[in-house]
Design an enzyme around this catalytic site. Structure first.
Site, PDB file in Angstrom:
ATOM      1  N   GLN A   1     -10.732   9.148   7.496  1.00  0.00           N
ATOM      2  CA  GLN A   1     -10.487   7.768   7.929  1.00  0.00           C
ATOM      3  C   GLN A   1      -9.266   7.216   7.176  1.00  0.00           C
ATOM      4  O   GLN A   1      -8.786   6.125   7.486  1.00  0.00           O
ATOM      5  CB  GLN A   1     -11.691   6.881   7.624  1.00  0.00           C
ATOM      6  CG  GLN A   1     -12.969   7.349   8.285  1.00  0.00           C
ATOM      7  CD  GLN A   1     -14.155   6.564   7.771  1.00  0.00           C
ATOM      8  OE1 GLN A   1     -14.467   5.459   8.239  1.00  0.00           O
ATOM      9  NE2 GLN A   1     -14.836   7.123   6.784  1.00  0.00           N
TER      10      GLN A   1
ATOM     11  N   CYS B   1      15.714   0.224  19.205  1.00  0.00           N
ATOM     12  CA  CYS B   1      15.884  -0.562  20.443  1.00  0.00           C
ATOM     13  C   CYS B   1      15.884  -2.055  20.130  1.00  0.00           C
ATOM     14  O   CYS B   1      16.049  -2.888  21.014  1.00  0.00           O
ATOM     15  CB  CYS B   1      14.748  -0.233  21.429  1.00  0.00           C
ATOM     16  SG  CYS B   1      13.152  -0.958  20.984  1.00  0.00           S
TER      17      CYS B   1
ATOM     18  N   ARG C   1       0.845  -1.217   0.000  1.00  0.00           N
ATOM     19  CA  ARG C   1       0.000   0.000   0.000  1.00  0.00           C
ATOM     20  C   ARG C   1       0.870   1.253   0.000  1.00  0.00           C
ATOM     21  O   ARG C   1       0.556   2.250  -0.647  1.00  0.00           O
ATOM     22  CB  ARG C   1      -0.944  -0.028   1.200  1.00  0.00           C
ATOM     23  CG  ARG C   1      -2.036  -1.077   1.058  1.00  0.00           C
ATOM     24  CD  ARG C   1      -2.852  -1.160   2.310  1.00  0.00           C
ATOM     25  NE  ARG C   1      -3.699   0.029   2.476  1.00  0.00           N
ATOM     26  CZ  ARG C   1      -4.301   0.340   3.632  1.00  0.00           C
ATOM     27  NH1 ARG C   1      -4.082  -0.419   4.702  1.00  0.00           N
ATOM     28  NH2 ARG C   1      -5.083   1.390   3.726  1.00  0.00           N
TER      29      ARG C   1
ATOM     30  N   HIS D   1      -7.663   7.314  11.793  1.00  0.00           N
ATOM     31  CA  HIS D   1      -7.120   5.955  11.773  1.00  0.00           C
ATOM     32  C   HIS D   1      -5.622   5.906  11.571  1.00  0.00           C
ATOM     33  O   HIS D   1      -5.083   4.869  11.187  1.00  0.00           O
ATOM     34  CB  HIS D   1      -7.812   5.127  10.668  1.00  0.00           C
ATOM     35  CG  HIS D   1      -9.276   4.905  10.920  1.00  0.00           C
ATOM     36  ND1 HIS D   1     -10.151   4.519   9.944  1.00  0.00           N
ATOM     37  CD2 HIS D   1     -10.030   5.069  12.037  1.00  0.00           C
ATOM     38  CE1 HIS D   1     -11.373   4.415  10.446  1.00  0.00           C
ATOM     39  NE2 HIS D   1     -11.337   4.750  11.714  1.00  0.00           N
TER      40      HIS D   1
END
Ligand code: BV8
Length: 265
Positions: A109, A157, A78, A127
């Site tokens: 959204q 980390c 995507r 979102h």
């Protein structure tokens, strides 16, 4: 009572245009459909993502825990689609409208960042955003300036990174939902563009506008769960309908001179 019309400029009812013209505060709620003409696939409706993929594996925390590689392969796919895409006239019209009202809130959204790329400044992302990733251990957020290469990406980390988006079963960002709910409640008009209106709590925002006497205008290719509640549903591609609506609302004199007969109906 909801009124439905095609996307032709001449069919837009003058009373609705006048209410938009007079509005002091306007909000826009957008879904995947507004980015369809930019080449970014939608989730539902013809050819939707959920026809091909199982949302439980790709858009839930459980699915990510089970197979983070599969989820990241989908998000990287995507990202590559969105990387190539450009805002379309619907995004650009919304960016232009922002300057014409006392207060203008873009509630989306979508995670594709297209509104900001089109120039909208006041964007509420319900979102999350595909160009951010988050450390699963301590929540550190990383800005991504290109599609991820290695999968799964790791935080400095050493822990796993996840897309900084809201999956099913996850709470929306509290502040974003608070601002969006306040905007919806206080808007004189809400334009709802390209959403199937099935995903909550985003889908309930237009009802807040309605409840407080605001106008709700829906733009979509087809009827949705919102259609019975909208003051007007305009069926047509957002990239054509959105600019047509704004041309008529903002520049009525131009329409009168170009279409004197229709204008005097
Ligand atoms: C939550 C990740 C607390 C990001 C996504 C109340 C009632 C019922 C269910 C619930 C409820 N409250 C909560 C739920 C559960 C759930 C939900 O809503 N389920 C639904 C499906 C039944 N909601 C949640 O889990 C939310 N969290 O509420 O937490 C909670 C949790 C559990 C239980 C109770 C409370 C989290 C929701 C966010 C999920 N994340 N994706 C990403 O990867 O993108 S969902 C996904 O759907 C996207 O975010 C997308 O934005 C969103 C909505 O879809 P749309 O944007 O509307 O897109 P869609 O493809 O559906 O429709 C496109 C439309 O455009 C179509 O109508 C089409 O006709 C039209 N169109 C196409 N081309 C064009 C066009 N229109 C105009 N022009 C065109 N050219």
């Amino acid at each position: 009572m909801a009124q439905s019309i095609g996307g032709g400029e001449a069919e837009l009812p003058e009373d609705v245009l006048a209410r938009i013209r007079r509005a002091r505060r306007v909000s826009v709620l957008t879904g995947a459909g507004i980015s369809a003409e930019s080449g970014i696939p939608t989730f539902r409706g013809a050819g939707g993502i959920w026809d091909k993929y199982d949302f439980r594996k790709l858009a839930t925390p459980e699915g990510f825990r089970e197979d983070p590689v599969l989820a990241w392969e989908w998000y990287r796919l995507r990202q590559r689609e969105i990387w190539k895409a450009r805002p379309n006239p619907a995004h650009e019209t919304i960016a232009e409208m922002e300057m014409h009202f006392e207060r203008f809130d873009v509630i989306t959204q979508n995670i594709d960042g297209m509104h900001a790329r089109a120039g909208s400044r006041n964007v509420i992302e319900l979102h999350g955003n595909i160009w951010r990733a988050r450390c699963v251990r301590d929540g550190t957020v990383i800005e991504l300036d290109a599609p991820v290469e290695d999968i799964p990406p790791l935080c400095q980390c050493g822990s796993l990174l996840r897309p900084d988006v809201v999956w099913f079963g996850e709470q929306l960002p509290e502040r974003a939902l608070e601002i969006a709910s306040e905007a919806a409640s206080a808007s004189d008009a809400m334009l709802v563009v390209g959403t199937s209106a099935v995903v909550h709590p985003a889908a309930s925002l237009p009802l807040l506008t309605k409840k407080n006497g605001g106008l709700v205008v829906e733009m979509n290719l087809e009827e949705t769960d919102l259609t019975p509640y909208a003051d007007l549903s305009i069926f047509g591609p957002a990239g054509e309908v959105m600019p047509a609506l704004w041309r008529r609302a903002a520049f009525p004199e131009r329409f009168m001179t170009e279409h004197p007969i229709i204008a005097n109906r």
